[in-house]
Design an enzyme around this catalytic site. Structure first.
Site, PDB file in Angstrom:
ATOM      1  N   TYR A 139       0.888  -1.146  -0.077  1.00 51.93           N
ATOM      2  CA  TYR A 139       0.046  -0.093   0.095  1.00 51.93           C
ATOM      3  C   TYR A 139       0.972   1.331   0.030  1.00 51.93           C
ATOM      4  O   TYR A 139       1.470   1.734   0.857  1.00 51.93           O
ATOM      5  CB  TYR A 139      -0.917  -0.169   1.205  1.00 51.93           C
ATOM      6  CG  TYR A 139      -1.782   0.988   1.310  1.00 51.93           C
ATOM      7  CD1 TYR A 139      -2.121   1.939   0.353  1.00 51.93           C
ATOM      8  CD2 TYR A 139      -2.710   1.520   2.496  1.00 51.93           C
ATOM      9  CE1 TYR A 139      -3.067   3.071   0.481  1.00 51.93           C
ATOM     10  CE2 TYR A 139      -3.318   2.293   2.752  1.00 51.93           C
ATOM     11  CZ  TYR A 139      -3.874   3.160   1.594  1.00 51.93           C
ATOM     12  OH  TYR A 139      -4.672   4.252   1.876  1.00 51.93           O
ATOM     13  N   LYS A 168      -1.756  -1.779  -3.862  1.00 53.61           N
ATOM     14  CA  LYS A 168      -2.913  -0.501  -3.471  1.00 53.61           C
ATOM     15  C   LYS A 168      -1.601   0.860  -4.035  1.00 53.61           C
ATOM     16  O   LYS A 168      -1.169   1.235  -3.001  1.00 53.61           O
ATOM     17  CB  LYS A 168      -3.393  -0.511  -2.617  1.00 53.61           C
ATOM     18  CG  LYS A 168      -4.556   0.700  -2.381  1.00 53.61           C
ATOM     19  CD  LYS A 168      -5.250   0.636  -1.128  1.00 53.61           C
ATOM     20  CE  LYS A 168      -6.116   2.015  -0.946  1.00 53.61           C
ATOM     21  NZ  LYS A 168      -6.928   2.000   0.241  1.00 53.61           N
TER      22      LYS A 168
END
Length: 305
Positions: A139, A168
């Site tokens: 992320y 992500k």
């Protein structure tokens, strides 16, 4: 990664809010929100992430939310639990608790505040990945953490940590999709971490979105991504255009304050947050109210619902 593993990350994953009432988690509201997502057909659910105010939750509260999400989903959606922190040892502790709670995978944010170098990021993720057998979604969100995962770092982690299986990407740049694909290979799953960029990300090669907007508009967000997946570009673009005002409004202040206010307007949960976050300023609340009213009355969306 084989095609079946890649497909698990395809589609809409909702970054779940954590509803509060009188300072405690409102489990009844949480259950309603989760069931609403499942009924809309989301591919995944992400409890205890940024949108879930993970930084203010106790370890016990995080356990409850992850277990509850897993139990409710019962194979209907993939559960990617937020388990990151700015402390590698603490992150490992969170990872093991999330694994014990039954999560299918883990969302691990870059350490915030510390601002590690790329070498530091590699060491952090290697320690974390060696502590679990669960799939790990990296992320990268430099706006919150002050550091981003370089494409080359992503490639090193994919090569050296078999359970690094996706990223992500929330840096606000579509060009990052191409850079990551070039470094990691076209089969490496990328999620948009910015709702306003979901369709451009898909066009550039991403396969899904970890969405805040889908808390409010799960059916509409799922419809947009599915339209793109089946090749209906015109419908996907129309849905993107119609959702754009909502996507912009839900970030008028720090997430998740706007989305919680929107859920309250829809009668789905309280707008309460935990300090240091506060409820929306009056002008922003009025602005959001107008956007939500237009969204709810939009005849195009009423057909989808």
């Amino acid at each position: 990664m084989n095609a079946l593993q890649t497909d698990r990350f395809r589609g809409v994953f909702t970054a779940l809010v954590t509803p509060f009432r009188d300072g405690a988690i409102d489990l009844e509201a949480f259950d309603r929100l989760v069931e609403r997502q499942l009924e809309a057909g989301v591919a995944g659910l992400v409890p205890v992430g940024t949108t879930g105010e993970a930084a203010t939750l106790t370890a016990e509260e995080a356990d409850v939310l992850i277990r509850r999400t897993v139990e409710m989903a019962k194979g209907r959606a993939m559960i990617i639990a937020g388990a990151g922190s700015n402390n590698t040892c603490d992150t490992i502790h969170r990872v093991r608790r999330a694994e014990a709670a039954g999560a299918d995978g883990l969302l691990i944010v870059t350490p915030y505040y510390n601002k590690p170098t790329q070498k530091g990021l590699i060491e952090h993720y290697r320690w974390v990945c060696n502590s679990t057998g669960l799939p790990v979604m990296l992320y990268s969100v430099p706006g919150r953490c002050g550091v981003e995962i370089a494409p080359e770092t992503c490639a090193i982690l994919r090569e050296t940590c078999p359970n690094v299986v996706a990223i992500k990407e929330a840096g606000g740049s579509v060009a990052r999709v191409t850079a990551i694909r070039r470094a990691c290979g076209a089969d490496f799953p990328i999620h948009s971490g910015d709702d306003a960029l979901t369709l451009p990300f898909l066009a550039a090669g991403a396969i899904g979105v970890t969405s805040v907007v889908s808390n409010i508009a799960p059916k509409e967000t799922v419809a947009m991504v599915r339209a793109w997946q089946r090749g209906d570009r015109d419908l996907a673009l129309r849905l993107h255009d119609e959702l754009s005002e909502l996507a912009e409004a839900l970030f008028v202040e720090s997430n998740p304050a706007p989305v919680k206010a929107a859920l309250a307007m829809a009668g789905l949960a309280s707008p309460q947050l935990r300090a240091p976050l506060t409820e929306l300023e009056p002008d922003n609340l009025d602005y959001l109210s107008g956007v939500i009213s237009r969204f709810q009355q939009n005849p195009f969306f009423q057909e989808i619902r």
